[in-house]
Design an enzyme around this catalytic site. Sequence first.
Site, mmCIF file in Angstrom:
data_model
loop_
_atom_site.group_PDB
_atom_site.id
_atom_site.type_symbol
_atom_site.label_atom_id
_atom_site.label_comp_id
_atom_site.label_asym_id
_atom_site.label_seq_id
_atom_site.Cartn_x
_atom_site.Cartn_y
_atom_site.Cartn_z
ATOM 1 C CD GLU A 108 26.829 51.548 20.500
ATOM 2 O OE1 GLU A 108 27.164 52.655 20.097
ATOM 3 O OE2 GLU A 108 25.651 51.274 20.833
ATOM 4 C CB CYS A 137 23.135 58.796 23.629
ATOM 5 S SG CYS A 137 24.542 57.905 22.954
ATOM 6 C CB CYS A 138 27.882 61.048 24.099
ATOM 7 S SG CYS A 138 28.138 59.253 23.977
ATOM 8 C CG HIS A 183 15.752 52.620 21.816
ATOM 9 N ND1 HIS A 183 16.046 51.593 20.955
ATOM 10 C CD2 HIS A 183 16.926 52.902 22.427
ATOM 11 C CE1 HIS A 183 17.338 51.297 21.038
ATOM 12 N NE2 HIS A 183 17.887 52.051 21.928
ATOM 13 C CD GLU A 243 27.804 55.078 24.201
ATOM 14 O OE1 GLU A 243 27.746 53.870 23.900
ATOM 15 O OE2 GLU A 243 26.808 55.828 24.227
ATOM 16 C CG HIS A 265 18.818 51.422 25.870
ATOM 17 N ND1 HIS A 265 19.218 51.789 27.148
ATOM 18 C CD2 HIS A 265 19.787 51.887 25.034
ATOM 19 C CE1 HIS A 265 20.363 52.448 27.073
ATOM 20 N NE2 HIS A 265 20.733 52.508 25.806
#
Lengths: 644, 644
Positions: A308, A407-408, A130, A324, A182
Amino acid sequence: MINNAQKVEAVPVKNVEIKSGLWGERQATNRDRTLPAIYHQMKTTGRLDAWKLDWKPGETKPHIFWDSDAGKWIEAVGFSLTTHPNPEFEKQVDEVVDLIEKAQHDDGYLNIFFTSVEPQNRWKNLRDWHELYDAGHLMEGAVAYYNATGKRKLLDVLSRYADHIDTLFGPREGQRRGYCGHPEVELALVKLYHATGEKRYLNLSKYFIDERGQQPHYFDMEASERGDDPRNFWAKSYHYCQAHTPVRQQTKATGHSVRAGYLYSGMADIAAETGDTELLSICRSIWDDLTQHQMYITGGLGPAHANEGFTFEYDLPNETAYAETCASISLVFWAQRMFLADPDSRYVDVMERALYNGVLSGVSFEGSRFFYANPLASYPYINPYERFSGIHTDHHYHRSEWFQCACCPPNLSRMVASVGGYMYGTSADTLYVNLYNPNRAKFEIGGSKVQVEQHTNYPWDNEIQLAFQLDQPTQFDLALRIPNWCRDFKLAVNGAPVSANLANGYAHIQRKWSSGDEVSLSLSMPVERVVSHPHIRQNAGNIALQRGPVVYCLEEVDNGSHLANVVLPRDSRMTPSLDASLFGGVGVISGDAVRVEPTNWSSGLYKPESAVEYGQSPLTFKAVPYNFWANREPGEMRVWLREG
Amino acid sequence: MINNAQKVEAVPVKNVEIKSGLWGERQATNRDRTLPAIYHQMKTTGRLDAWKLDWKPGETKPHIFWDSDAGKWIEAVGFSLTTHPNPEFEKQVDEVVDLIEKAQHDDGYLNIFFTSVEPQNRWKNLRDWHELYDAGHLMEGAVAYYNATGKRKLLDVLSRYADHIDTLFGPREGQRRGYCGHPEVELALVKLYHATGEKRYLNLSKYFIDERGQQPHYFDMEASERGDDPRNFWAKSYHYCQAHTPVRQQTKATGHSVRAGYLYSGMADIAAETGDTELLSICRSIWDDLTQHQMYITGGLGPAHANEGFTFEYDLPNETAYAETCASISLVFWAQRMFLADPDSRYVDVMERALYNGVLSGVSFEGSRFFYANPLASYPYINPYERFSGIHTDHHYHRSEWFQCACCPPNLSRMVASVGGYMYGTSADTLYVNLYNPNRAKFEIGGSKVQVEQHTNYPWDNEIQLAFQLDQPTQFDLALRIPNWCRDFKLAVNGAPVSANLANGYAHIQRKWSSGDEVSLSLSMPVERVVSHPHIRQNAGNIALQRGPVVYCLEEVDNGSHLANVVLPRDSRMTPSLDASLFGGVGVISGDAVRVEPTNWSSGLYKPESAVEYGQSPLTFKAVPYNFWANREPGEMRVWLREG
């Protein structure tokens, strides 16, 4: 398809002032509750102090995603400051920006984990670790903060980092042919290009996109260099990160859905920026696959917890939906970019579906708790991670204050803070109105300054008024989006009905506009009983209720438990209304249903049907917006309801 | 409740000769295909040669479960040899028994992994490392092999091991107060006690049962001794292994369902052996919870993959059901023991449900492929482990030749080979007939030798004949089980109708029986439309088809795809028949249904119901026994069918 005359520009956040309506309220909550809650969590979990790079063995390790949390938080604050200055927020960011600046290496490299914990592993595993994703989110944060405040410090830091990345990665001799597992840096580099004018960043983004999935496969090579067998990739297939084949050979939405949404957004950016019609056509194929085969009615993406992400067409389980929050947000990003490259309301229809449903459900009404997964049905006990323990507690799915992989929450916050930027688009001669919410917005069209003020109580009400102010009378095409859920509309200019030309989902009014002109749009907005594609097995025999862009659900708190036994007769009455007492005033739907339940069931699990008497007790149900579910007494929830 | 007059003894496998019928055919397949396939897999995976204890670093490590695979295979062979001698099978086992004997330590200890790989970790982690579980399966194998062949070598080895275990574990000064995280040794020690007459083994079993879940908690203590934090237990709660509280305080079925089934079997053994009415009452409470709240219609147990076990009452998802083959087998074990301690047909009803459905589905018709999980609905692509990759292949759930954790195949094999042992029970004055299948069985009742020959084509046919041979006329009570699915039956002795006394689910005929007496039993066996408890949300609006003990399903190969669109009208005709061409002749059900599908759906996922026209096309469906599903062309399958 892409030509300059048609090319549409987004209207930036700073030009759209939202003061009220649903989005005004959500933005106020975002400023008053969400951003402080995120800052509090970032502080207490060590995510911000980690930029001091003083981690020592034995202490809790910074996570490889932490840089991105900071980037998204800075971006959210930046968007918020754009329209609502706040010295305290600015001070919080400035302190962190100082740390980030100090954390940058002389060569431009910038990363918490790979500086303070594992410096020996810098750039060793692009597939999993990442670094470029982190870089991308910091770039987005830097651009938003610069646009809001004019402060260049973080922008300059990220430009130096981008320069470093640009030196390392590329097709030239001595460069690595890598790209991130990603996706994210691709779309971020385009933003950085816009903020700095540095075209190398655009080229680097294009490089990352076109290098993805090429053979020999970079992820194979770097694995071998690490001494790992590439075949032992934990996710088993490069479909997971959309690197199974070069992107120009991809036609379906695959893998981890947030990665997918970010990649496709970057691809649409590059298509629009470079006039790459082939890439745009690829984007359209994937778009069609996703929206025709793999999208929840809420705009949720990715049914499976395991990856996911996406599985297969028409595989859209409700209770176990992952969907998500970040994936629905990424769909908004992508939809906006598709609209800009190919101005058609079908992209905005999807954007609106996601925004009003699968995105907004990600945050609690009061603003400080978050969903990671957004299921479309919920019963006690079904969280598969918590059920593991087998403890007999009465557990309901609920929003959390924070996540280890967080992250959300900041993603949600930046989305809400920037929603004004999704409301309009302009081309040389057209003003596109995409979203309806009270706001005052400024544009330049045909050399004139145009100001529009929207008045509406959308999505709870179907009437929209637009009032114009111009510095001079100007001819342009006002393109009002007619949502695909709307089967009839009425349009008037200055009180006189007009029949508009309908093209690509927009009602066009071409005229010379003057100050004081008023347009009123009335969108037919009955309660719709929605059915789903006959191959979505989970919804067979079920309907969903939708009014305008809002998907509704039944909650136990309003309708009692065992919602699977509630059946809506095919001809049942449905009445929409505004419930002023609920969440500051939201639309609700009431109607007639029946509860079908046995009257003589004493015990046992299975019985001959002939031995069971079923009673039908009438029920006046109350459906509430899905996006506000799980904000009251915990209990069952269902979007898809039995019909019979 | 438990008194000697009432106490029922099982009739051992060796006394029940099965030559034909469903179980005769399955046993033949077990001998001809399953046992050779298992031996082949055991050989090629190194499971048998691992007993040479010659593992070296760098080689594939033996798994900590491998001992148990050998134990179950030996047990399966033993049961098979009991009624069907086979020198080749016997030679295969003898070779392995020689290795096992050599593998035993001087102190009696016996374990592949903790001898050849991690000798330093012997007995360090009873919670996770399965040593006593392995010991238990070897004991069961040794007993079955001894009973079949009279060969004592393995029995003596396991007795020495049991002696060693008995020295190490117990309440006395210097002993460890441990017990196994995976119950199994408890029921095995009871078998070893029966085979050897050594009562210490019975006492040790009782000790393990009563020590379970006591405070201070052994699993906490041993974790601390290892330097681990007990709170970091990977399964999060001792509910997982039924050690959250002492067993006499347990009232619900919890955790990993195979562990549960084995533990409860051991508890029922001890209750029966020691006349422990308290423990029997605990068993009954858990039994009621399991069968009234947590059991699939197939006798499947444990809905969740996450813990391979139980979740909460009425949580019985069909597509994602785990319902491990071993769990249904463990339910058969437990049911039999409950019946022996408390002769009531309600236990045998559950045993029969599991045997004919959730157990038999675990093996392919041809005999060499196995299910681990037994879902009640199957669609392409839903295996959550394989979907991870997101690869777009047309994948259907199918049986596998083997598993890394290979508990199910030999478990299935020993179950099939020993099914004769579940058919009858005897007490001082009663002969219980529990299962119906052609067989010839021998008993001693009231001092007389009694032989019974069963003739029937059950479960495809409803007529059963019993013919008696006795060495002298003898008075006893013939108790014929009337299954709970049967609502009417007829009984005749020597052609003359008799009305039997019905008690505890048995039709009792008390008389002086003589050679040549014949009993005929006719069980009403219509196709039943079965509904489930109104709190099982997954089955709302659905019915299942059952005839006799057999649950039926629809498969795509017979009925086309998109089975969720197939609706059975409430009054639809249902006709059972024998399909001689299918799986050697099995019952099938045909009937009228309709396919409800849109006639004007072109594209898109969601539409207003008012814009969609639904057509109803008639369909003559064919339902086949669930236990034989996934044996033909791969495709969809559903047990629960929409009714409307």
